[in-house]
Scaffold this motif. Structure first.
Motif, PDB file in Angstrom:
ATOM      1  N   LYS A   1       4.841   1.210 -10.110  1.00  0.00           N
ATOM      2  CA  LYS A   1       5.320   0.589 -11.345  1.00  0.00           C
ATOM      3  C   LYS A   1       5.932  -0.785 -11.092  1.00  0.00           C
ATOM      4  O   LYS A   1       6.202  -1.524 -12.027  1.00  0.00           O
ATOM      5  CB  LYS A   1       6.333   1.492 -12.043  1.00  0.00           C
ATOM      6  CG  LYS A   1       5.699   2.784 -12.527  1.00  0.00           C
ATOM      7  CD  LYS A   1       6.705   3.683 -13.185  1.00  0.00           C
ATOM      8  CE  LYS A   1       6.015   4.981 -13.627  1.00  0.00           C
ATOM      9  NZ  LYS A   1       6.971   5.942 -14.166  1.00  0.00           N
ATOM     10  N   GLN A   2       6.156  -1.100  -9.827  1.00  0.00           N
ATOM     11  CA  GLN A   2       6.703  -2.397  -9.451  1.00  0.00           C
ATOM     12  C   GLN A   2       6.048  -2.811  -8.148  1.00  0.00           C
ATOM     13  O   GLN A   2       5.802  -1.977  -7.283  1.00  0.00           O
ATOM     14  CB  GLN A   2       8.222  -2.285  -9.278  1.00  0.00           C
ATOM     15  CG  GLN A   2       8.914  -3.580  -8.989  1.00  0.00           C
ATOM     16  CD  GLN A   2      10.426  -3.410  -8.969  1.00  0.00           C
ATOM     17  OE1 GLN A   2      10.985  -2.703  -9.785  1.00  0.00           O
ATOM     18  NE2 GLN A   2      11.070  -4.065  -8.035  1.00  0.00           N
TER      19      GLN A   2
ATOM     20  N   ASP B   1       0.868  -1.173   0.000  1.00  0.00           N
ATOM     21  CA  ASP B   1       0.000   0.000   0.000  1.00  0.00           C
ATOM     22  C   ASP B   1       0.908   1.228   0.000  1.00  0.00           C
ATOM     23  O   ASP B   1       1.573   1.518   0.999  1.00  0.00           O
ATOM     24  CB  ASP B   1      -0.899  -0.016   1.235  1.00  0.00           C
ATOM     25  CG  ASP B   1      -1.917   1.108   1.235  1.00  0.00           C
ATOM     26  OD1 ASP B   1      -1.554   2.253   0.880  1.00  0.00           O
ATOM     27  OD2 ASP B   1      -3.074   0.848   1.602  1.00  0.00           O
ATOM     28  N   ILE B   2       0.956   1.915  -1.115  1.00  0.00           N
ATOM     29  CA  ILE B   2       1.860   3.050  -1.296  1.00  0.00           C
ATOM     30  C   ILE B   2       1.582   4.144  -0.267  1.00  0.00           C
ATOM     31  O   ILE B   2       2.508   4.740   0.281  1.00  0.00           O
ATOM     32  CB  ILE B   2       1.758   3.597  -2.736  1.00  0.00           C
ATOM     33  CG1 ILE B   2       2.161   2.508  -3.722  1.00  0.00           C
ATOM     34  CG2 ILE B   2       2.634   4.823  -2.910  1.00  0.00           C
ATOM     35  CD1 ILE B   2       1.776   2.805  -5.166  1.00  0.00           C
TER      36      ILE B   2
ATOM     37  N   THR C   1      14.496   0.840  -7.118  1.00  0.00           N
ATOM     38  CA  THR C   1      13.434  -0.086  -6.706  1.00  0.00           C
ATOM     39  C   THR C   1      12.429   0.630  -5.808  1.00  0.00           C
ATOM     40  O   THR C   1      11.216   0.496  -6.000  1.00  0.00           O
ATOM     41  CB  THR C   1      14.026  -1.303  -5.965  1.00  0.00           C
ATOM     42  OG1 THR C   1      14.922  -1.979  -6.853  1.00  0.00           O
ATOM     43  CG2 THR C   1      12.946  -2.252  -5.483  1.00  0.00           C
ATOM     44  N   ILE C   2      12.921   1.407  -4.858  1.00  0.00           N
ATOM     45  CA  ILE C   2      12.022   2.141  -3.970  1.00  0.00           C
ATOM     46  C   ILE C   2      11.172   3.128  -4.761  1.00  0.00           C
ATOM     47  O   ILE C   2       9.966   3.241  -4.552  1.00  0.00           O
ATOM     48  CB  ILE C   2      12.812   2.844  -2.850  1.00  0.00           C
ATOM     49  CG1 ILE C   2      13.401   1.783  -1.916  1.00  0.00           C
ATOM     50  CG2 ILE C   2      11.923   3.820  -2.074  1.00  0.00           C
ATOM     51  CD1 ILE C   2      14.302   2.306  -0.836  1.00  0.00           C
TER      52      ILE C   2
END
Length: 75
Positions: free
Chosen positions: A40-41, A4-5, A32-33
């Motif tokens: 996007k990932q 959950d961003i 990556t973070i």
């Protein structure tokens, strides 16, 4: 289960940590973070664990249940 961003951003604000510092302390690549935070990932559970450890939260605190999981719990 997925990251959950919003919860990740809130945990970062509470810890007063930015993406660069989170990357440095967790050992997770800055790219990556950034990709995680933009959706996007998805990342792996192992990556989430590293972030959670630095943020002093549980992995579960950074995730949201998928709809199918919620539906199964109510049955």
């Amino acid at each position: 289960m997925r990251l959950d961003i919003t919860k990740l951003k809130i945990a970062m604000i509470r810890k007063k940590i930015n993406q660069n510092k989170l990357a440095e302390e967790s050992g997770v690549n800055k790219t990556t973070i950034s990709l995680l935070m933009t959706g996007k990932q998805r990342g792996s559970v192992q990556t989430w664990e590293k972030l959670a450890k630095v943020l002093n939260v549980k992995v579960f605190d950074l995730t949201e249940a998928e709809e199918s999981e919620c539906e199964n719990e109510s049955n």
